[in-house]
Design a protein around this motif. Structure first.
Motif, short mmCIF file in Angstrom:
data_model
loop_
_atom_site.label_atom_id
_atom_site.label_comp_id
_atom_site.label_asym_id
_atom_site.label_seq_id
_atom_site.Cartn_x
_atom_site.Cartn_y
_atom_site.Cartn_z
N LEU A 248 -7.72 68.88 65.08
CA LEU A 248 -8.88 68.03 64.85
C LEU A 248 -10.09 68.87 64.41
N SER A 249 -11.09 68.20 63.89
CA SER A 249 -12.33 68.88 63.51
C SER A 249 -13.16 69.19 64.76
N ARG A 250 -14.22 69.95 64.57
CA ARG A 250 -15.11 70.26 65.70
C ARG A 250 -15.66 68.98 66.32
N ARG A 251 -16.09 68.05 65.49
CA ARG A 251 -16.62 66.79 66.00
C ARG A 251 -15.54 65.97 66.69
N GLY A 252 -14.33 66.01 66.13
CA GLY A 252 -13.23 65.27 66.74
C GLY A 252 -12.89 65.81 68.11
N ARG A 253 -12.77 67.13 68.22
CA ARG A 253 -12.47 67.74 69.52
C ARG A 253 -13.58 67.46 70.52
N GLY A 254 -14.81 67.48 70.04
CA GLY A 254 -15.94 67.22 70.93
C GLY A 254 -15.88 65.81 71.51
N HIS A 255 -15.50 64.84 70.69
CA HIS A 255 -15.42 63.46 71.19
C HIS A 255 -14.31 63.34 72.23
N VAL A 256 -13.17 63.94 71.95
CA VAL A 256 -12.06 63.89 72.92
C VAL A 256 -12.50 64.48 74.25
N ARG A 257 -13.19 65.60 74.22
CA ARG A 257 -13.64 66.23 75.47
C ARG A 257 -14.62 65.33 76.21
N ARG A 258 -15.50 64.66 75.49
CA ARG A 258 -16.46 63.76 76.17
C ARG A 258 -15.74 62.58 76.82
N VAL A 259 -14.77 62.03 76.13
CA VAL A 259 -14.02 60.92 76.71
C VAL A 259 -13.22 61.40 77.92
N PHE A 260 -12.60 62.57 77.81
CA PHE A 260 -11.85 63.10 78.94
C PHE A 260 -12.76 63.33 80.14
N ALA A 261 -13.97 63.82 79.90
CA ALA A 261 -14.92 64.03 81.00
C ALA A 261 -15.27 62.69 81.65
N ARG A 262 -15.45 61.67 80.85
CA ARG A 262 -15.77 60.34 81.40
C ARG A 262 -14.60 59.78 82.21
N LEU A 263 -13.39 60.03 81.76
CA LEU A 263 -12.21 59.52 82.45
C LEU A 263 -11.74 60.42 83.59
N GLY A 264 -12.34 61.60 83.70
CA GLY A 264 -11.96 62.52 84.77
C GLY A 264 -10.72 63.33 84.47
N VAL A 265 -10.36 63.45 83.19
CA VAL A 265 -9.18 64.24 82.82
C VAL A 265 -9.55 65.72 82.75
N THR B 163 -15.68 57.01 65.92
CA THR B 163 -15.41 57.07 67.35
C THR B 163 -15.81 55.77 68.04
N GLY B 164 -15.46 55.69 69.32
CA GLY B 164 -15.90 54.57 70.15
C GLY B 164 -15.12 53.29 69.93
N ARG B 165 -15.78 52.17 70.24
CA ARG B 165 -15.14 50.86 70.17
C ARG B 165 -14.70 50.52 68.75
N LEU B 166 -15.51 50.87 67.77
CA LEU B 166 -15.15 50.59 66.39
C LEU B 166 -13.87 51.33 66.00
N ALA B 167 -13.75 52.57 66.45
CA ALA B 167 -12.55 53.35 66.17
C ALA B 167 -11.34 52.73 66.86
N ALA B 168 -11.53 52.20 68.08
CA ALA B 168 -10.43 51.55 68.79
C ALA B 168 -9.93 50.33 68.02
N LEU B 169 -10.86 49.55 67.47
CA LEU B 169 -10.49 48.39 66.67
C LEU B 169 -9.78 48.82 65.39
N TYR B 170 -10.25 49.89 64.78
CA TYR B 170 -9.63 50.45 63.57
C TYR B 170 -8.19 50.86 63.87
N LYS B 171 -8.01 51.60 64.97
CA LYS B 171 -6.66 52.06 65.33
C LYS B 171 -5.75 50.88 65.60
N GLU B 172 -6.23 49.88 66.31
CA GLU B 172 -5.42 48.71 66.60
C GLU B 172 -5.00 48.00 65.31
#
Length: 370
Positions: free
Chosen positions: A177-194, A342-351
């Protein structure tokens, strides 16, 4: 007598290939698959986390196409006799052209103990066992920092907030992933406690967790193995040219380089894309390679020149639970750009993209990407 085309495997590649061949060539097409349902493999992490997936009987997806469905496990391929051997008392299937699209599975033989103690999410039965196990899990170690590991860790953590989830990878989390992509994953993991453990090579899987190469023990009552995939040895055993991982070596039209009556598609084929770069195992490559193989066969049957695979990557879609995701935009060769959604819009895109794969299963001429 009309040529007989046998397609092995009813995944993203095989199902598309069989339906396109029946529609565009008009010859007899037989599709062989061990199970009677189409598996949405890109959703198996959701199944493992407790979600009920839609039921997709293969007979419904094949209705009206003229494709004959044989439910059986393939045990061998006799290229000299042009025959496929099946488990049980079923007779051999003779073919004039064979499409080898048996896909891939989890590599649970990568380290000692993985086959005995680790769960995988590469098949419905594996995801189902993990789903049952999660009812009792307290600490989960997900091994693998690629897209499957990221999706599995996020899904399990969100669905089971009382369970401690740790992701363990021998490299860097989301290395592609890109720097921004990895950064988003880490933020989500922190929120989820991973919790993330990088640069940690697993030497052994035990009932009580992982043993790393430096002999450190990481406790876990549940281990999820998402690193590495393997293909069946049927092609190698049949004498078909394969690469070091056992995938059929093919030319630009997906035709075997050693057996002109054999074509490979999806994870079971070693396919190269832009710049000669090897295409990764993914739904994104499975559907277009199945389409290309089918159209190449149909063209040659009609006396026309077969067209080579035309393919470029556009994005990588990574679900991060049910309400967040990452859409990593990439160059044609799959290297990441800095642009992300990222976020909810990305979730809808993926779905939307995932639902689009089922549209491709129903209407195989429709282009699809993931």
């Amino acid at each position: 007598m009309s040529p007989h085309i046998v397609v092995l495997g009813a995944g993203y590649s095989g199902l598309v290939a069989a339906k396109l061949l029946a529609a565009e060539s008009g010859v007899r097409v037989t599709l062989v698959n061990a199970g009677d349902r189409f598996t949405e493999r890109v959703r198996l992490h959701q199944l493992a986390a407790g979600e009920t997936l839609r039921d997709l009987p293969l007979r419904d997806l094949l209705a009206g196409t003229g494709v004959e469905l044989v439910l059986a496990r393939v045990t061998a391929i006799d290229t000299g006799a042009r025959a496929v051997r099946l488990a049980g008392d079923l007779p051999d299937l003779s073919y004039d052209t064979l499409v080898y699209a048996l896909g891939s599975g989890a590599d649970l033989d990568a380290v000692p103990g993985a086959a005995e103690h680790a769960h995988a999410v590469a098949a419905p039965d594996q995801a189902g066992r993990l789903r049952a196990r999660m009812a009792e899990a307290a600490t989960v170690a997900v091994v693998g920092g690629g897209l499957t590991g990221i999706e599995s860790a996020a899904e399990l953590a969100e669905a089971h907030p009382g369970v401690k989830v740790r992701l363990v990878t021998g490299g860097v989390l989301g290395e592609g992933l890109s720097r921004r992509g990895r950064g988003h994953v880490r933020r989500v993991f922190a929120r989820l406690g991973v919790e993330v453990r990088e640069h940690a090579e697993v030497a052994e899987v035990r009932a009580d967790g992982l043993v790393l190469q430096d002999d450190e023990h990481l406790a876990a009552d549940t281990v999820v193995w998402t690193t590495g995939f393997r293909v069946q040895d049927l092609a190698r055993e049949a004498g078909i040219a394969v690469d070091e991982r056992g995938r059929v070596r093919v030319d630009a039209t997906l035709r075997s380089v050693s057996h002109p009556d054999v074509y490979g598609a999806g994870d079971a084929a070693a396919v190269r894309g832009p710049g000669g770069r090897e295409l990764r195992m993914a739904c994104a490559t499975g559907i277009p390679t199945g389409q290309t193989a089918a159209r190449a066969i149909a063209a040659r049957l009609a006396g026309r020149e077969a067209r080579p695979l035309r393919f470029r990557f556009f994005n990588q879609c990574v679900s991060l639970g049910r309400h967040d995701a990452l859409v990593q935009f990439v160059r044609a060769d799959d290297t990441p750009r800095e642009a992300v959604l990222t976020g909810r819009l990305a979730a809808l895109y993926k779905e939307g993209i995932v639902r689009g794969t089922i549209i491709a299963m129903r209407h195989p001429a429709v282009p699809s990407s993931l």
